[in-house]
Structure formats: C-alpha cells, structure tokens
Design an enzyme around this catalytic site. Structure first.
Site, mmCIF file in Angstrom:
data_model
loop_
_atom_site.group_PDB
_atom_site.id
_atom_site.type_symbol
_atom_site.label_atom_id
_atom_site.label_comp_id
_atom_site.label_asym_id
_atom_site.label_seq_id
_atom_site.Cartn_x
_atom_site.Cartn_y
_atom_site.Cartn_z
ATOM 1 N N SER A 202 11.496 5.676 -3.004
ATOM 2 C CA SER A 202 11.171 4.400 -2.358
ATOM 3 C C SER A 202 9.895 4.510 -1.537
ATOM 4 C CB SER A 202 12.328 3.975 -1.460
ATOM 5 O OG SER A 202 12.626 5.034 -0.564
ATOM 6 N N GLY A 203 8.955 5.297 -2.055
ATOM 7 C CA GLY A 203 7.652 5.390 -1.383
ATOM 8 C C GLY A 203 6.786 4.201 -1.774
ATOM 9 N N ALA B 13 -0.742 1.280 -6.374
ATOM 10 C CA ALA B 13 0.493 0.534 -6.087
ATOM 11 C C ALA B 13 0.242 -0.752 -5.306
ATOM 12 C CB ALA B 13 1.460 1.441 -5.330
ATOM 13 N N LYS C 7 -5.356 13.753 -13.750
ATOM 14 C CA LYS C 7 -6.393 12.886 -13.154
ATOM 15 C C LYS C 7 -6.447 13.044 -11.640
ATOM 16 C CE LYS C 7 -3.727 9.694 -11.122
ATOM 17 N NZ LYS C 7 -3.784 9.258 -9.730
#
Ligand SMILES: NC(=O)C1=CN([C@@H]2O[C@H](COP(=O)(O)OP(=O)(O)OC[C@H]3O[C@@H](n4cnc5c(N)ncnc54)[C@H](O)[C@@H]3O)[C@@H](O)[C@H]2O)C=CC1
Ligand SMILES: O=C(CO)COP(=O)(O)O
Length: 418
Positions: free
Chosen positions: A16-17, A176, A273
């Site tokens: 739940s970051g 995000a 990456k």
C-alpha cells in the site's frame, strides 16, 4: 449477474505504498465495473504504522485534534479513503479496504497483486506459504530482482516458486502520482499461464468449486535455472483468467494495458531501468542537459537487451525492451521524473549520498535502483562479466564511491579497435 460462472474472483493488493495504493485504486474501479468477473471489494494489505496527517492530505485541518497526533494508517485509509502518507491528495474508491493482517488480506482471494518495495517480498511470500488459495494466480507490480549464489531470480519467479502459483508481471512507464490523478499512460501486463487457465467457460461449473485433484507441472523459472511447481488448476466455476479478463482487471481509460506473454522481459525492464535512471540523475545533476541523459538512456536500453539475451535466453524477447511500455518507455519516463532519477540528481546538487537524500526526501518511500545496482553487480561480478555492462558497472562503482559521475562518458565509450 454471474454469467456462466457461479463464482467471482476476489482480489487482494499486497502492499500500500505509492504504487500499491495507486494500483488498488485502478483495480477497484475495474472490479466495480466488472461484477460478472470480480468481487467488488479489493483488500489492500497495509504494513501498519502510525502517521500524522500531512498538509498535502485532503483531510488536513490546521489545529484539529485529529491532525495533532499520529494515527494508525490503516484506520485513516478506511475512514477517509485516502492513503495520507503514501498517496496524499487522492481519493481511493470506497471498495478499497485496508487490512493489516496479511492472512486476512489474502484469505479466499484468487488474484493476488504483489506491490511493495522488492526488498520485502521474500519475507512476505514465505509468511504467506500455506495461507493462500491453492489455485490463486499472481501479478507482480514490483520492480527489482533477487540475486543469490544461485543466480538472478525474477520476482514473478520468486513469488511463483515460494507460493506454488503462477505469477505474471505488470510494468511500464508508470509514475504513480500521474496515474493516481487519472492522467493517461500505458503499461505492459505479461501473463503467460498454462493453457488450462484459458479454457472456455463451462455451462455449470465444478460442483463446490474445489480444485480438481490433478495438478499440472509448471516450469516457473525461465532464467538460468528452472524449477517445476505443481500448479493447481483454476476451478471451472470461476471465470477464466485469460488475457482478456486480466486486461479487464487493469485497463482504464487513463491506464492503457498491452497484454504480452514475455514475463521475463517485462520484469527485467522494470528492474534494470532503475539502474539507468540513477545514471541519468547524476549526469543531469552535473548540469549536462538532455543530450547526456539521452546517451545514458540509449546505452541503458542496450544493456537491458544484452542482459536479457545473455541470462534469460529463450524466454525474454528483445522487442519487449525496444517496443513496450515496460522497456523503452519506462527508461524514458524514469530518467525524466522518477524517484531514482530525482534523488540521484539531488545527491549531486546537494553533495549528499543518495541514501541520505532518500531518507530526507521520500517520506518512507523506497528507491529500488540502488539495491538493484548492487544485486546486478554481484551477479555480474560472480560471472566475471562486469566489463560487458559498463553502464550498470559504472553506477555500482559510483554508489561505492570508487569513481565519479563525470567519468560515465569515458566508461561507456567502446574502446577503439584498429
Ligand atoms: N511509485 C511509483 O511511481 C512506482 C513504483 N513501482 C514499483 O512498485 C513497487 C512498490 O513501490 P511503492 O508502492 O511506490 O512503494 P513505496 O516506495 O511507496 O514504499 C513504501 C511502502 O513500503 C512499505 N514498507 C515499509 N517497510 C516495510 C516492511 N518491513 N515490510 C513490508 N512493507 C514495508 C510501506 O508500508 C509502504 O507501503 C516498487 O518495486 C517500485 O519500483 C512501479 C511503478 C511506479
Ligand atoms: O517505475 C517508475 C516509473 O515507471 C517509478 O520509478 P521510481 O521508483 O524511480 O520513481
């Protein structure tokens, strides 16, 4: 309305970051939109902590009692539908339910979405052994790899092997905060389950919904080693988990999914990456500008392709790195605005170590590039192949303080051969 199947998939997000909360939002919108396939509630496992409501939260009120002392994060998520620490300012759908017991969070779920910093995943999976539905299927949204004396393991493999399930991967150019705000982006979902999962729906399903007694051998590791896992078939009273239904779980009008079968390529693109983004941050921090960053990105993509070809031959496709969001596009976005890039840049500008910048600036969020650079280096060093990957090796040596970022151009320049 359950269509031809009497059961629906229950979905849990393990983590739940910043990204975990964002994916919970995306998926919860889709479980609501697809009631024939999915149970509406999405459980999100929260690693509990006490937090203060920050000014960036929608629920911050100067001087209020609630904002004057720390509160349990899970309780705030369930009360305000906002992850005030890791995704402040974004309203989560009310069908996202924060759960602090991991056993409770995964109980009865047939789809497990793993989304937490990669350093924690092994411990979590070991703790989940024997506690999940035996025919569950997984998707790893985690960017990283695990290295041991046996070699490099993809996290989808680690999850699959530890839990005895099939696990695919989701990765892409996915900062995000942009996705949480509903801004358009693409992602790549790699899902290549055994054919038995893509069966046509049966008219009446399997009575009782228990798995059939027969299991199917699945070779999970496609890297240097391989291990067979006894996979329990999905009972036929659940909707099949083919590419179409997996796409329905993740695709939104602002989050476009491309389905592929190359789990190794998608997983490696996401992990490697982050090493490239550190180098991009350093050259930008030196004030060298966009050409320098583009040079680092070009070499980085070539090293990703080479790594895939050398160590995941047969399972990893070059096109995944050069054509998919999980490859080239993630290198580009991460080298423009990712946390690894930003912290590396700040480390030069402020004369701090990158670990110090992470501690000061990220409020508990975790960089993945630094540990991945060490893990990849330990693997390459063990094989005597550091020289084949000059950019990955330079990043490791910079983190170790053995060389300076301004040596990157010389180190990635091929030697003149007469
Ligand atoms: N944030 C982003 O923009 C994106 C992140 N990713 C990847 O997703 C994965 C998860 O990243 P985020 O959700 O951003 O995490 P994050 O960087 O926000 O990390 C914080 C999370 O770690 C958890 N945590 C701290 N200590 C823990 C412990 N001991 N055990 C278990 N959990 C603990 C915290 O509770 C919190 O949920 C990473 O591999 C990352 O590379 C992928 C795409 C985008
Ligand atoms: O993976 C990401 C974007 O696709 C985010 O990268 P950072 O972890 O560097 O922020």
């Amino acid at each position: 309305m359950l269509g031809t199947h009497s059961k629906r998939h229950k979905v849990t997000v393990v983590g739940s970051g910043n990204w975990g909360s964002t994916i919970a939002k995306v998926v919860a919108e889709n479980t609501k939109a697809n009631p024939n396939l999915f149970d509406e509630t999405v459980r999100m496992w929260v690693h509990e902590e006490e937090v203060e409501i920050p000014k960036t939260s929608q629920h911050y009120k100067e001087g209020s009692e609630l904002c004057s002392k720390p509160q349990k994060l899970s309780e705030l998520v369930n009360k305000f539908h906002e992850n005030v620490k890791y995704l402040p300012g974004i309203t989560l759908p009310s069908n996202v339910v924060a759960v602090t017991s991991i056993e409770e969070a995964v109980k009865d779920s047939t789809i497990l979405i793993f989304n937490l910093p990669h350093q924690f995943i092994r411990k979590i999976c070991v703790g989940l052994q024997g506690k999940i539905v035996p025919f569950a299927r997984g998707i790893s949204c985690i960017k990283g790899v695990e290295v041991s004396e046996k070699g490099v393991t993809l996290l989808s493999e680690l999850i699959g092997q530890t839990l005895g399930i099939y696990c695919g991967a989701l990765s892409g150019a996915n900062i995000a905060s942009e996705i949480a705000a509903g801004k358009y982006s693409e992602t790549t979902v790699a899902y290549d389950p055994p054919a038995m999962d893509s069966r046509q729906p049966t008219p009446h399903g399997t009575p009782g919904g228990s798995p059939t007694s027969s299991t199917v051998d699945l070779t999970i590791t496609k890297g240097e080693q391989s291990k067979k896992v006894q996979l329990v078939p999905l009972p036929s009273d659940y909707p099949s988990l083919n590419h179409g239904n997996m796409k329905r779980l993740f695709h939104r009008h602002y989050f476009h999914v491309r389905m592929v079968s190359d789990v190794a390529g998608v997983s490696l693109g996401g992990a490697l990456k982050n090493i490239v983004a550190l180098a991009a941050g350093w050259v930008d921090g030196l004030g060298w500008g966009d050409n320098a960053k583009a040079a680092v990105m070009r070499v980085g993509i070539l090293e990703e392709v080479k790594f895939g070809k050398m160590f995941f031959a047969g399972s990893c496709k070059t096109q995944t790195f050069t054509e998919e969001s999980a490859g080239v596009a993630d290198v580009v976005t991460s080298c423009m605005g990712g946390r690894n890039f930003r912290c590396a840049k700040m480390s030069i500008e402020r004369g701090l170590t990158i670990d110090e910048v992470e501690r000061r600036e990220l409020n508990g969020q975790k960089l993945q590039g630094t540990s991945t650079a060490y893990e990849v280096n330990s693997f390459l060093k063990g094989k005597g192949l550091e020289h084949e990957f000059p950019l990955f090796t330079a990043v490791y040596n910079i983190l170790e303080g053995k060389i300076k970022p301004d040596q990157i151009p010389d180190l990635i320049e091929p030697k003149i051969v007469d």
